[in-house]
Design a protein around this motif. Structure first.
Motif, PDB file in Angstrom:
ATOM      1  N   TYR A  22       9.026  -3.318  -4.180  1.00 17.58           N
ATOM      2  CA  TYR A  22       8.718  -4.124  -5.361  1.00 17.58           C
ATOM      3  C   TYR A  22       9.993  -4.431  -6.153  1.00 17.58           C
ATOM      4  CZ  TYR A  22       3.894  -2.610  -4.486  1.00 17.58           C
ATOM      5  OH  TYR A  22       2.672  -2.359  -3.919  1.00 17.58           O
ATOM      6  N   ILE A  45       2.687  -0.899  -9.772  1.00 17.80           N
ATOM      7  CA  ILE A  45       2.518  -0.327  -8.439  1.00 17.80           C
ATOM      8  C   ILE A  45       1.269   0.548  -8.394  1.00 17.80           C
ATOM      9  CG2 ILE A  45       3.526   1.299  -6.770  1.00 17.80           C
ATOM     10  CD1 ILE A  45       6.303   0.269  -7.712  1.00 17.80           C
ATOM     11  N   ILE A  47       6.893  -9.804 -10.913  1.00 21.23           N
ATOM     12  CA  ILE A  47       7.041  -8.717  -9.932  1.00 21.23           C
ATOM     13  C   ILE A  47       6.741  -9.273  -8.540  1.00 21.23           C
ATOM     14  CG2 ILE A  47       6.173  -6.470  -9.151  1.00 21.23           C
ATOM     15  CD1 ILE A  47       5.479  -5.843 -12.062  1.00 21.23           C
ATOM     16  N   ASP A  72       6.202  -8.463  -4.507  1.00 20.25           N
ATOM     17  CA  ASP A  72       5.844  -7.461  -3.507  1.00 20.25           C
ATOM     18  C   ASP A  72       6.335  -7.973  -2.154  1.00 20.25           C
ATOM     19  OD1 ASP A  72       4.619  -5.901  -1.568  1.00 20.25           O
ATOM     20  OD2 ASP A  72       2.695  -5.775  -2.610  1.00 20.25           O
TER      21      ASP A  72
END
Length: 635
Positions: free
Chosen positions: A71, A110, A128, A130
């Motif tokens: 991440y 997360i 963010i 991933d």
């Protein structure tokens, strides 16, 4: 406080724009002068400029990657309860490599996904990524303190903290004429629209999720919890309401005093900023406070009231005493930073206050938001009187033909009173929705439309404008009360005018401004209160004035309310006259540009030098700002 930018490419053509990422962060230098960083992975790029506030060490720099290197986050803002959230995560087995709120954000996401947003107390815009799922998550804070713009086409989605940054991705610069039409009425452009077609603003309290196939979804994660019946039947006594407000505000101020760099507070001499200083002084000795005074405009100089508060709380007080020439010297500095037309003239004063304050501190507390929450504006009292009715209100309305004939001007007490009588009389004869819009604007729909050229008018979509206006006014009804008006202010005026102004002008000077009145706990409480706690026939912002009466000098309660005024009219008729007449609003430039009606611009210029000024200074200023913007960004 920082600036962020990013891109998610959907095609090979879109991937070409990833190479422009460094240019997008260069454009955000003033938002983050301390460092910059970039991250690229496949079809995604993230950029960051840093203004170091919490954990100023290099380990807290961004983009930040988690230990598993899955991440990546870029974050603009502050999370004021991050230490409490950090301890919760530690108790659940998480470890941390920094002392920053950025890392707390990342690990909460997360652990919990989008639900973690509801636990955050602060202001923010962040993204963010991933790497495993190839998804991008972008979110904006509840009230819209921090901005986020985005553009999407078939090749890519891009986002940034400011328009000047998003333009560096090479997006098309096509004017949205409906936005221009709104701007000519309001002097700003309401979200989610922007001045450019295709560029949108992520709305406050919303998040955006982007998948690897280009699928994009936007969801609302917060809205102000207003229930009309519950507010009217609030079971707390007025005394208990006051106590709770003081407790909530004390907590909000204390949370916003966490900083690893020097912190201070704006102190205007008004109730709101004085409340912030009084509460902050509970938690620190000799708070740094800052005021600006006007040597040439004594009517608007409030420094004597600010000094009373500073003396009472023994703050380390600094007054920046300015002449009109000082303000004028900063005029083009402010105009040059504006990258979307924005014509709230008080931005000039906020800019110069931020400039001087930044010489001594990096963070400043502010009283913004109280007027929208607790009914502090003249228009709120006018709305209260319209809904209440009675002989005086009906008489003012009946005399509307008289007010229309008399000269009106903001530059004299008598002329301004006539102007207010006329607007009140007009409002009495309108529906709640139309009245709100009339009192929120500087120009009527017809007046704004008359400024546009025939070509622009023919391409102006009435349906799009109507839908935007209806959505803005959706909370208003004939039978509701002031809370409906305040809710509309919170969705329109606060994020698009007041917070935009403070963000633009503070960031132009690399200064972070924190707003305790906009702590979501204070906001939620404010909308649980009945109208009677906020306004009555003799007092605006009633509960704020009563709750903090014992903390503030009594002189603050015996003075008129002033905003941040700047001498626009004097400039237009003197220093700025050549620029207006021979350049920005000259007949030749207007004709070549093709956007505005030359004859109507001529009429406005003539009115500028007449005895019946009305709101001419605000309308001329909107045109000056737009033309200056046009020359910088469109030529």
């Amino acid at each position: 406080m920082c600036g962020i930018s990013g891109i998610y490419a959907f095609t090979e053509e879109g991937r070409k724009a990833i190479g422009r990422l460094p240019h997008t962060t260069d454009a955000l230098q003033q938002r983050g002068p301390d460092s910059q960083g970039h991250f690229t992975h496949g079809n995604v790029g993230l950029g960051h400029r840093r203004l170091s506030i919490i954990d100023v060490s290099d380990v807290a720099c961004q983009p930040m990657v988690d230990e598993a290197e899955r991440y990546v986050i870029v974050f603009n803002g502050e999370i004021f309860n991050f230490q409490e959230l950090r301890q919760q995560l530690i108790s659940q087995g998480y470890s941390f490599f920094s002392q920053s709120d950025t890392e707390v954000l990342l690990k909460l996401y997360i652990q919990q996904g989008p639900e973690f947003l509801k636990k955050l107390n602060g202001f923010f815009a962040f993204a963010i990524y991933d790497k495993e799922e190839e998804t991008l998550f972008v979110a904006r804070d509840r009230m819209g303190v921090k901005p986020l713009l985005m553009f999407q086409d078939e090749d890519k989605l891009v986002f940034a903290s400011e328009m000047k940054s998003i333009l560096e991705f090479g997006i098309p610069r096509k004017l949205d004429y409906v936005s221009l039409y709104e701007y000519l009425q309001l002097n700003y452009i309401p979200a989610p629209a922007s001045i450019f077609k295709g560029v949108k603003k992520l709305m406050p309290g919303h998040y955006l999720r982007v998948g690897k196939k280009g699928k994009t979804e936007i969801k609302r994660w917060y809205k102000i919890p207003y229930d009309e019946k519950k507010a009217k039947n609030n079971s707390l006594s007025y005394e208990a309401q006051q106590k709770k407000l003081v407790d909530l505000m004390d907590g909000a101020v204390q949370r916003r005093m966490i900083s690893d760099v020097p912190l201070g507070a704006f102190l205007s001499g008004g109730i709101d900023s004085s409340v912030i200083v009084a509460l902050a002084s509970r938690h620190t000795q000799h708070l740094n406070t800052f005021s600006i005074g006007y040597k040439d405009e004594p009517f608007f100089d409030e420094t004597k009231y600010a000094k009373l508060v500073a003396d009472k709380y023994k703050t380390n007080h600094t007054v920046f005493s300015l002449t009109n020439n000082d303000l004028y010297e900063h005029l083009f500095r402010a105009l040059d930073y504006i990258d979307e037309p924005f014509a709230d003239s008080s931005a000039l004063a906020v800019n110069i206050l931020s400039y001087h304050t930044r010489q001594k501190v990096t963070v400043a507390l502010s009283g913004d938001g109280a007027d929208e929450l607790f009914a502090g504006y003249n228009k709120h009292m006018a709305e209260y009187k319209v809904r209440k009715g009675g002989f005086v209100a009906e008489t003012v309305a009946a005399l509307l033909p008289v007010w229309e004939m008399m000269p009106k001007s903001r530059s004299s007490s008598f002329g301004n009173r006539i102007r207010q009588f006329q607007r009140f009389g007009e409002g009495m004869n309108l529906s709640a929705k139309d009245r709100y819009w009339r009192w929120a604007t500087f120009a009527t729909e017809d007046d704004a439309k008359s400024l546009l050229s025939g070509k622009v008018k023919r391409t102006l979509s009435k349906d799009v404008y109507k839908k935007r206006r209806q959505k803005i006014l959706s909370h208003l009804s004939q039978k509701g009360d002031i809370n409906e008006v305040l809710l509309t202010d919170m969705n329109l005026v606060l994020p698009n005018d007041m917070l935009t102004k403070v963000d633009l002008m503070s960031m132009a000077n690399s200064l972070e401004v924190r707003t305790p009145f906009l702590d979501y706990k204070v906001v939620n409480f404010a909308f649980s209160l009945p109208q009677s706690s906020k306004i009555d026939g003799g007092m605006k912002k009633k509960i704020v004035q009563d709750a903090f009466r014992g903390m503030l000098p009594p002189e603050l309660y015996k003075r008129p309310k002033h905003g941040f005024e700047v001498p626009l009219l004097k400039w237009f008729q003197n220093e700025l006259k050549p620029m207006i007449m021979d350049d920005l609003l000259s007949d030749s430039f207007i004709e070549a540009q093709g956007i505005f009606n030359v004859k109507e611009i001529q009429r406005l210029k003539m009115q500028l030098f007449s005895s019946n000024l009305g709101d001419i200074h605000a309308r001329i200023w909107a045109l000056v700002v737009f033309q200056h913007w046009w020359k910088k960004w469109m030529m």
